[in-house]
Design a protein around this motif. Structure first.
Motif, PDB file in Angstrom:
ATOM      1  N   VAL A 116      17.531  60.327  37.454  1.00 59.75           N
ATOM      2  CA  VAL A 116      17.650  61.306  38.537  1.00 59.75           C
ATOM      3  C   VAL A 116      17.366  62.713  38.005  1.00 59.75           C
ATOM      4  O   VAL A 116      16.694  63.518  38.663  1.00 59.75           O
ATOM      5  CB  VAL A 116      19.055  61.244  39.187  1.00 59.75           C
ATOM      6  CG1 VAL A 116      19.209  62.335  40.236  1.00 59.75           C
ATOM      7  CG2 VAL A 116      19.286  59.874  39.810  1.00 59.75           C
ATOM      8  N   GLU A 117      17.850  63.011  36.811  1.00 64.11           N
ATOM      9  CA  GLU A 117      17.595  64.315  36.194  1.00 64.11           C
ATOM     10  C   GLU A 117      16.099  64.536  35.991  1.00 64.11           C
ATOM     11  O   GLU A 117      15.573  65.637  36.245  1.00 64.11           O
ATOM     12  CB  GLU A 117      18.333  64.409  34.863  1.00 64.11           C
ATOM     13  CG  GLU A 117      18.413  65.799  34.273  1.00 64.11           C
ATOM     14  CD  GLU A 117      19.437  66.687  34.969  1.00 64.11           C
ATOM     15  OE1 GLU A 117      19.045  67.780  35.421  1.00 64.11           O
ATOM     16  OE2 GLU A 117      20.603  66.292  35.065  1.00 64.11           O
ATOM     17  N   THR A 144      25.282  63.188  46.602  1.00 62.46           N
ATOM     18  CA  THR A 144      24.402  62.020  46.516  1.00 62.46           C
ATOM     19  C   THR A 144      23.178  62.340  45.679  1.00 62.46           C
ATOM     20  O   THR A 144      22.916  63.505  45.340  1.00 62.46           O
ATOM     21  CB  THR A 144      23.949  61.574  47.918  1.00 62.46           C
ATOM     22  OG1 THR A 144      23.099  62.602  48.472  1.00 62.46           O
ATOM     23  CG2 THR A 144      25.126  61.323  48.828  1.00 62.46           C
ATOM     24  N   ILE A 145      22.409  61.302  45.371  1.00 64.31           N
ATOM     25  CA  ILE A 145      21.163  61.505  44.631  1.00 64.31           C
ATOM     26  C   ILE A 145      20.251  62.461  45.397  1.00 64.31           C
ATOM     27  O   ILE A 145      19.713  63.422  44.826  1.00 64.31           O
ATOM     28  CB  ILE A 145      20.457  60.152  44.401  1.00 64.31           C
ATOM     29  CG1 ILE A 145      21.258  59.277  43.436  1.00 64.31           C
ATOM     30  CG2 ILE A 145      19.035  60.367  43.864  1.00 64.31           C
ATOM     31  CD1 ILE A 145      20.705  57.878  43.266  1.00 64.31           C
ATOM     32  N   LEU A 167       9.416  56.885  39.507  1.00 61.30           N
ATOM     33  CA  LEU A 167       9.912  56.508  38.176  1.00 61.30           C
ATOM     34  C   LEU A 167      10.205  55.018  38.080  1.00 61.30           C
ATOM     35  O   LEU A 167      10.810  54.567  37.115  1.00 61.30           O
ATOM     36  CB  LEU A 167      11.164  57.317  37.844  1.00 61.30           C
ATOM     37  CG  LEU A 167      10.945  58.821  37.635  1.00 61.30           C
ATOM     38  CD1 LEU A 167      12.267  59.547  37.542  1.00 61.30           C
ATOM     39  CD2 LEU A 167      10.107  59.067  36.402  1.00 61.30           C
ATOM     40  N   GLY A 168       9.782  54.259  39.105  1.00 61.37           N
ATOM     41  CA  GLY A 168       9.944  52.812  39.061  1.00 61.37           C
ATOM     42  C   GLY A 168      11.343  52.341  39.355  1.00 61.37           C
ATOM     43  O   GLY A 168      11.729  51.218  38.995  1.00 61.37           O
ATOM     44  N   SER A 169      12.144  53.151  40.030  1.00 64.69           N
ATOM     45  CA  SER A 169      13.527  52.783  40.323  1.00 64.69           C
ATOM     46  C   SER A 169      13.706  52.589  41.819  1.00 64.69           C
ATOM     47  O   SER A 169      13.066  53.254  42.629  1.00 64.69           O
ATOM     48  CB  SER A 169      14.492  53.869  39.824  1.00 64.69           C
ATOM     49  OG  SER A 169      15.814  53.580  40.221  1.00 64.69           O
ATOM     50  N   GLY A 170      14.605  51.690  42.188  1.00 63.17           N
ATOM     51  CA  GLY A 170      14.918  51.458  43.589  1.00 63.17           C
ATOM     52  C   GLY A 170      16.324  51.893  43.937  1.00 63.17           C
ATOM     53  O   GLY A 170      16.956  51.327  44.827  1.00 63.17           O
ATOM     54  N   MET A 171      16.845  52.895  43.237  1.00 65.82           N
ATOM     55  CA  MET A 171      18.207  53.369  43.481  1.00 65.82           C
ATOM     56  C   MET A 171      18.375  53.831  44.930  1.00 65.82           C
ATOM     57  O   MET A 171      17.455  54.383  45.533  1.00 65.82           O
ATOM     58  CB  MET A 171      18.536  54.530  42.536  1.00 65.82           C
ATOM     59  CG  MET A 171      18.882  54.129  41.130  1.00 65.82           C
ATOM     60  SD  MET A 171      19.414  55.566  40.138  1.00 65.82           S
ATOM     61  CE  MET A 171      17.833  56.361  39.827  1.00 65.82           C
ATOM     62  N   ASP A 172      19.567  53.637  45.450  1.00 73.38           N
ATOM     63  CA  ASP A 172      19.924  54.106  46.785  1.00 73.38           C
ATOM     64  C   ASP A 172      20.156  55.612  46.715  1.00 73.38           C
ATOM     65  O   ASP A 172      21.088  56.079  46.042  1.00 73.38           O
ATOM     66  CB  ASP A 172      21.191  53.397  47.270  1.00 73.38           C
ATOM     67  CG  ASP A 172      21.636  53.854  48.658  1.00 73.38           C
ATOM     68  OD1 ASP A 172      20.920  54.655  49.293  1.00 73.38           O
ATOM     69  OD2 ASP A 172      22.712  53.404  49.096  1.00 73.38           O
ATOM     70  N   VAL A 173      19.323  56.393  47.401  1.00 77.09           N
ATOM     71  CA  VAL A 173      19.421  57.851  47.296  1.00 77.09           C
ATOM     72  C   VAL A 173      20.667  58.387  47.985  1.00 77.09           C
ATOM     73  O   VAL A 173      20.991  59.578  47.853  1.00 77.09           O
ATOM     74  CB  VAL A 173      18.157  58.537  47.858  1.00 77.09           C
ATOM     75  CG1 VAL A 173      16.932  58.143  47.062  1.00 77.09           C
ATOM     76  CG2 VAL A 173      17.972  58.235  49.346  1.00 77.09           C
ATOM     77  N   ASP A 174      21.391  57.544  48.725  1.00 75.45           N
ATOM     78  CA  ASP A 174      22.655  57.955  49.346  1.00 75.45           C
ATOM     79  C   ASP A 174      23.852  57.680  48.440  1.00 75.45           C
ATOM     80  O   ASP A 174      24.997  57.982  48.805  1.00 75.45           O
ATOM     81  CB  ASP A 174      22.849  57.238  50.685  1.00 75.45           C
ATOM     82  CG  ASP A 174      21.850  57.701  51.738  1.00 75.45           C
ATOM     83  OD1 ASP A 174      21.548  58.909  51.764  1.00 75.45           O
ATOM     84  OD2 ASP A 174      21.359  56.864  52.518  1.00 75.45           O
ATOM     85  N   ALA A 175      23.600  57.091  47.258  1.00 78.51           N
ATOM     86  CA  ALA A 175      24.688  56.830  46.310  1.00 78.51           C
ATOM     87  C   ALA A 175      25.128  58.138  45.654  1.00 78.51           C
ATOM     88  O   ALA A 175      24.313  59.027  45.380  1.00 78.51           O
ATOM     89  CB  ALA A 175      24.220  55.846  45.240  1.00 78.51           C
TER      90      ALA A 175
END
Length: 497
Positions: free
Chosen positions: A146-147, A92-93, A125-133
């Motif tokens: 993510v990098e 995951t992320i 970084l202004g992102s709302g990504m799901d960190v469990d993805a």
């Protein structure tokens, strides 16, 4: 904070760096730039611990250092955000961000704390990504975010950003700029490796130029103009970065006509014509449908409706979601990701170019080797290589892009569709590619291109079609319009919206 003193590095008989010396200060964003093969990545790899210098010295706060690995570099306070992704797709992320340094609670991994910290890092970084993805499910742009988050999460004093915006859209680049300003304000030294001149002037305080493995000059960005920086990079003045535009003619024959094309089931219809002798650009914010339109025209992706017609002296041919038929009709496509979708990296230059010659042969026939044709194309395209047998994967980004174009020239196509024609290409090679595209249209060809670099579209194209929400909201004369006008249409749509 960091000093390079007569640093030299060889790879076999190739002298990658020769007596490179300059100083870098804390609390600055320091650009490292130059043409492909100039030595930028080699120098940063020495600092990152990828491999050692052959001679010379690197000093951190006056003390000599020689990191033996990226982990050793991190222990010294040096963190690298690599251009090539280092994330594991099956994690995951959150797991990738804390790989090897997971927070512990009572001897076990504290997954709650890990996810909370990961959310904070991604939000920065202004992102709302799901960190469990899982990272294997993310887009290329999200992977790069993510990098970056992974690199800046390290407690370091020196950060190396290697082409960080290659896959980012405009809002993400702005967030990156804010992050760089935060690092600068915290007294960090940030190395910013990039070909993108506008970003160097926007984000960086100083710039060091390398050419042919040697240090050319280090200057404050405020003391340089764009033309002066280009001159330092390529060793000559590019008085005409973009080739001259010919006079426009509405009487030029139509090469490709698009009528009522819809790239989404409920999307708007798109209609336009591409004429021989012209370069047309699709502009707009990232993800607004430009890429979908080009891929529908190439036959790679199906459309929800409409008509695509290739026109020539031989007549008109209706096209659809059929790559083979599209190529046989004389339409070539250069994808954004040349390494995954475009080139066969383990094959030679000659073999990659020869694939274009298959277009004219029946399926049961084999293409005969034509070394004189390949040699002439390499000369015409100025492909810098040891020879036609050199493996394409060993070439610089600019030379790889020329091989892609060369394949379609060998195929004899007369319409060329391109995504991001100069992504990851140095400034000198950009000028050469622009010249090749204009030479192609001057010979009766037609070009349709998508680019996230607005200045590229303004300088290269004859017309610009602005796309918003899968609809063409404006057609502009590239020689007469401006960045502001293009962005106004990209943001709000039609002038009466």
């Amino acid at each position: 904070m960091i000093s390079f003193d007569k640093v030299t590095k060889r790879f076999g008989s190739n002298l990658a760096l020769s007596d490179v010396s300059f100083d870098c200060e804390a609390g600055t964003v320091h650009a490292i730039t130059g043409e492909n093969g100039a030595g930028k990545s080699t120098l940063m790899n020495l600092l990152a611990g990828i491999f050692p210098a052959d001679s010379g010295e690197i000093r951190l706060r006056g003390k000599p250092i020689s990191p033996e690995s990226p982990a050793d570099a991190r222990r010294l306070g040096i963190s690298t955000i690599f251009q090539e992704l280092t994330l594991l797709p099956n994690l995951t992320i959150a797991e990738n961000l804390f790989l090897g340094r997971e927070p512990l609670r009572r001897g076990a991994v504290d997954r709650l704390a890990m996810r909370e910290n990961a959310r904070s890092m991604i939000a920065r970084l202004g992102s709302g990504m799901d960190v469990d993805a899982y990272c294997g499910e993310l887009s290329v742009a999200d992977l790069h975010l993510v990098e970056i988050a992974k690199g800046v999460s390290v407690d370091a004093d020196v950060f190396i950003f290697d082409e960080p915006t290659a896959a980012l859209n405009a809002p993400e680049v702005e967030k990156l700029g804010e992050l760089l300003a935060t690092l600068r304000a915290a007294g960090k030294l940030v190395f910013y490796v990039s070909h993108r001149l506008d970003e160097i002037f926007r984000f960086c305080d100083r710039v060091s130029v390398l050419k042919d493995g040697q240090h050319v000059e280090t200057r404050a960005t405020q003391a340089l103009t764009r033309d002066e920086l280009v001159s330092l990079m390529v060793g000559r003045v590019l008085s005409q970065f973009f080739p001259a535009r010919p006079a426009r003619s509405d009487a030029a024959p139509v090469a490709l006509s698009v009528e009522e094309l819809r790239v989404g089931e409920d999307g708007p219809a798109v209609s336009f014509e591409l004429r021989r002798g012209e370069i047309v650009g699709l502009a707009g914010l990232d993800g607004q449908g430009q890429r979908d339109i080009v891929r529908a025209l190439s036959g790679l992706e199906p459309s929800a409706g409409g008509r695509i017609t290739k026109r020539s002296e031989a007549g008109a041919m209706a096209l659809g979601a059929d790559v083979v038929k599209t190529v046989l009709a004389g339409i070539g496509f250069v994808p954004e990701d040349r390494k995954i979708e475009g080139l066969y990296l383990p094959l030679s230059i000659g073999e990659n170019i020869m694939l274009g010659m298959l277009r004219r042969l029946p399926i049961w026939k084999m293409v005969r080797s034509r070394p004189h044709v390949i040699a002439e194309l390499m000369r015409r395209l100025n492909i810098r290589a040891a020879g036609a047998r050199q493996v394409v994967g060993e070439l610089s980004g600019g030379n790889q892009q020329k091989v892609m174009i060369g394949r379609w020239l060998a195929a004899g196509i007369d319409v060329l569709l391109l995504e991001e024609p100069t992504r990851g290409v140095d400034v000198g090679a950009k000028a050469e590619i622009y010249g090749l595209l204009r030479e192609f249209t001057n010979g009766g060809g037609a070009v349709l291109t998508v680019s996230s670099e607005l200045l590229e579209l303004l300088g290269l194209c004859d017309r610009i079609l602005v796309v918003r929400r899968n609809e063409i909201v404006a057609e502009l004369d590239a020689a007469q319009t401006s960045e502001e006008e293009v962005m106004r249409y990209a943001l709000v749509g039609h002038s009466d919206a």
